[in-house]
Design an enzyme around this catalytic site. Structure first.
Site, PDB file in Angstrom:
ATOM      1  CG  ASP A   6       3.422   9.580  45.061  1.00 23.18           C
ATOM      2  OD1 ASP A   6       3.669   9.103  46.180  1.00 23.18           O
ATOM      3  OD2 ASP A   6       3.161   8.912  44.061  1.00 23.18           O
TER       4      ASP A   6
ATOM      5  CE  LYS B  67       7.836  15.035  55.981  1.00 22.55           C
ATOM      6  NZ  LYS B  67       6.600  15.272  56.649  1.00 22.55           N
TER       7      LYS B  67
ATOM      8  CG  MET C 128      10.370   7.633  36.514  1.00 26.51           C
ATOM      9  SD  MET C 128      10.277   6.283  37.708  1.00 26.51           S
ATOM     10  CE  MET C 128       9.241   5.110  36.861  1.00 26.51           C
TER      11      MET C 128
HETATM   12  N1  SAH Z   1       1.864   6.494  38.165  1.00 23.15           N
HETATM   13  C1  SAH Z   1       2.354   7.564  37.308  1.00 23.15           C
HETATM   14  C2  SAH Z   1       3.785   7.373  36.935  1.00 23.15           C
HETATM   15  C3  SAH Z   1       4.705   7.422  38.103  1.00 23.15           C
HETATM   16  S1  SAH Z   1       6.390   7.337  37.636  1.00 23.15           S
HETATM   17  C4  SAH Z   1       1.458   7.677  36.065  1.00 23.15           C
HETATM   18  O1  SAH Z   1       0.626   6.801  35.837  1.00 23.15           O
HETATM   19  O2  SAH Z   1       1.590   8.649  35.349  1.00 23.15           O
HETATM   20  C5  SAH Z   1       6.807   9.036  37.525  1.00 23.15           C
HETATM   21  C6  SAH Z   1       6.972   9.420  36.093  1.00 23.15           C
HETATM   22  O3  SAH Z   1       5.728   9.638  35.500  1.00 23.15           O
HETATM   23  C7  SAH Z   1       7.721  10.714  35.888  1.00 23.15           C
HETATM   24  O4  SAH Z   1       9.097  10.534  35.962  1.00 23.15           O
HETATM   25  C8  SAH Z   1       7.294  11.070  34.488  1.00 23.15           C
HETATM   26  O5  SAH Z   1       7.959  10.302  33.536  1.00 23.15           O
HETATM   27  C9  SAH Z   1       5.844  10.611  34.497  1.00 23.15           C
HETATM   28  N2  SAH Z   1       4.912  11.698  34.774  1.00 23.15           N
HETATM   29  C10 SAH Z   1       4.078  11.813  35.822  1.00 23.15           C
HETATM   30  N3  SAH Z   1       3.321  12.935  35.710  1.00 23.15           N
HETATM   31  C11 SAH Z   1       3.671  13.515  34.552  1.00 23.15           C
HETATM   32  C12 SAH Z   1       3.249  14.693  33.853  1.00 23.15           C
HETATM   33  N4  SAH Z   1       2.295  15.495  34.340  1.00 23.15           N
HETATM   34  N5  SAH Z   1       3.846  14.967  32.686  1.00 23.15           N
HETATM   35  C13 SAH Z   1       4.795  14.174  32.170  1.00 23.15           C
HETATM   36  N6  SAH Z   1       5.233  13.054  32.779  1.00 23.15           N
HETATM   37  C14 SAH Z   1       4.680  12.734  33.949  1.00 23.15           C
END
Ligand code: SAH
Length: 463
Positions: free
Chosen positions: A246, A268, A381
């Site tokens: 991703d 991408k 999100m």
């Molecule tokens: N599978 C991922 C979530 C995917 S959805 C998980 O378990 O974290 C994508 C969302 O995850 C982003 O929009 C944000 O809200 C959150 N996210 C992912 N990485 C992040 C990070 N390092 N800091 C804050 N939010 C994060």
């Protein structure tokens, strides 16, 4: 070399430990891994030792060791943490011809206990003759991380298969087979309970050097800090032929992929948003049918807002083997960063993971339940949907002063924390102009500035 390393057969032999405190417990934890008969002499043993005795893991005698206890024993450990008492026990042991170890006393010991990496029957003993315990620990940690936990079981199964594998020519070909078994196919097969068939399949594959079977590991890359990757994720990256990742996956983590691996950025530009998922599914299948080990690397935990089911359905439909490697989700990393707990006695006995938007647009939730005092939600999100969420919650009677904390780039060096309230969430968030991924905690404030300061500087704290 002052100390000669050997592996002593202690099966059914008596090992005597004098002492019932911390030092004795540390040694006993090691000794209980053996098949020896363990006797502990201690007038005042710790509760843990009493429990081990009650479990039948050792025999506890509630008095100091005496001369008659020692004849016939294989080893004696002086672990009373009392120099005079250990010296007395050691003298009795030596008089009975028993080898002596006094904890933390190299000079008066006949043998030393190495640091051990235990993957029975594979056992690695590390010794520095007492010169550098820190080094021994570092080597141990390194090996613990490198050797799969199931290596022992794999070795036991592999031993029975050695003969069959002899049909492969000696040298490179045979080595490659065993390397695949121990580090790739074997561990994967253990997870699916198919080790027996996996070994034969692997052998066929190597014998024919054709018809390789592909596999897709759906791997959680965690929130960004490479130290928050699981060991399993690291190993998957280490052996991958293809990594489909991703956009959110941090570059430092991609660095860990095998040097020869093909990296594909599945986020991408060029993939229309509506077809991207199908394209990703097709890519995974296309590489796996060629016999490649594919790592589908997803931010955080693949099971949280990761469209995992769609990918699994596609793999199942194509008959491709897959496995899931969990990761640390953004909520876990972010909540740790603000020194808070996702659930708390008396405050909230449940926590919701919700998404700001879904495939249909703004996502609806049980706003009434979320609006009750003490409710906690981790909003993924949620940047562009903040105003919608704010409006819905206020409309359903949520307290405008409810704390809301937004953590951008959780676990990364450029992380920012914005502490605000529900009524101020917008326009605060828009004003902050966050560029990175952000998680919003509804119902949680940072514990305090101190909890935040050491590991993760806050550049901003608006209230
Ligand atoms: N599978 C991922 C979530 C995917 S959805 C998980 O378990 O974290 C994508 C969302 O995850 C982003 O929009 C944000 O809200 C959150 N996210 C992912 N990485 C992040 C990070 N390092 N800091 C804050 N939010 C994060």
């Amino acid at each position: 070399m002052q100390h000669f390393p050997i592996f002593l057969n202690v099966s059914g032999q008596r090992i005597i430990v004098a002492g019932g405190g911390d030092a004795a417990q540390a040694k006993l934890r090691l000794l209980m891994k053996t098949e020896a008969e363990i006797r502990v002499y201690a007038p005042d043993a710790a509760a843990e030792i009493h429990r081990w005795a009650a479990d039948g893991q050792l025999t506890l005698i509630n008095r100091p060791v005496a001369a008659t206890d020692l004849p016939g024993a294989a080893l004696f450990y002086g672990a009373t943490e009392d120099a005079a008492e250990d010296a007395r026990g050691a003298a009795l042991a030596r008089a009975a011809g028993v080898l002596v170890n006094i904890v933390d006393n190299l000079r008066d010991s006949d043998f030393i206990t190495p640091a051990i990496v235990d993957r029975d029957p594979v056992v690695v003993a590390i010794g520095t003759e007492g010169a550098a315990p820190v080094l021994a620990r570092a080597i141990k940690t390194d090996l613990e991380a490198r050797l799969p936990v199931q290596l022992g079981l794999l070795a036991k199964i592999g031993k029975a298969f050695r003969h069959a594998a002899d049909i492969l020519p000696m040298g490179r070909k045979r080595r490659d087979f065993w390397a695949d078994y121990y580090f790739t196919d074997g561990p994967a097969a253990l997870e699916t309970d198919r080790v027996d068939t996996a070994l034969s399949t692997l052998l066929d594959r190597h014998v024919m050097a054709a018809a390789k079977t592909g596999h897709v590991a759906l791997v959680g890359a965690g929130p960004g800090d490479p130290d928050l990757l699981t060991l399993k994720a690291r190993r998957a990256l280490d052996t991958a032929d293809v990594v489909i990742h991703d956009r959110l996956v941090a570059p430092e983590i991609l660095e860990l992929a095998r040097r020869e691996a093909v990296l594909i950025d599945a986020g991408k530009e060029g993939f229309g948003t509506s077809t991207a998922q199908d394209d990703i599914n097709d890519m995974m299948v296309a590489h796996a049918v060629q016999g490649h080990q594919v790592v589908r690397l997803k931010a955080g935990d693949p099971t949280v807002f990761g469209r995992l089911d769609e990918e699994i359905d596609a793999l199942d439909a194509a008959g491709i083997a897959w496995s899931i490697v969990p990761g640390i989700t953004a909520a876990s990393a972010a909540v740790a960063q603000i020194g808070q707990s996702l659930t708390s006695r008396g405050r909230n006995s449940s926590v919701r993971y919700i998404t700001g938007h879904d495939t249909k647009g703004f996502a609806e939730h049980d706003w009434r339940a979320l609006a009750t005092p003490g409710a906690v939600a981790a909003i993924y999100m949620g940047k562009r949907t903040a105003r919608f969420i704010q409006g819905r919650l206020l409309m359903h009677g949520a307290d405008p002063m409810t704390p809301v904390t937004v953590i951008e780039n959780a676990s990364r060096p450029n992380s920012r924390v914005i502490a605000t309230t529900l009524s101020q969430l917008e326009p605060t968030l828009t004003r902050a102009a966050l560029g990175g991924p952000a998680i919003t905690f509804y119902g949680l404030a940072p514990r305090d500035a101190v909890a935040l300061a050491p590991a993760h500087p806050i550049k901003e704290a608006l209230l």
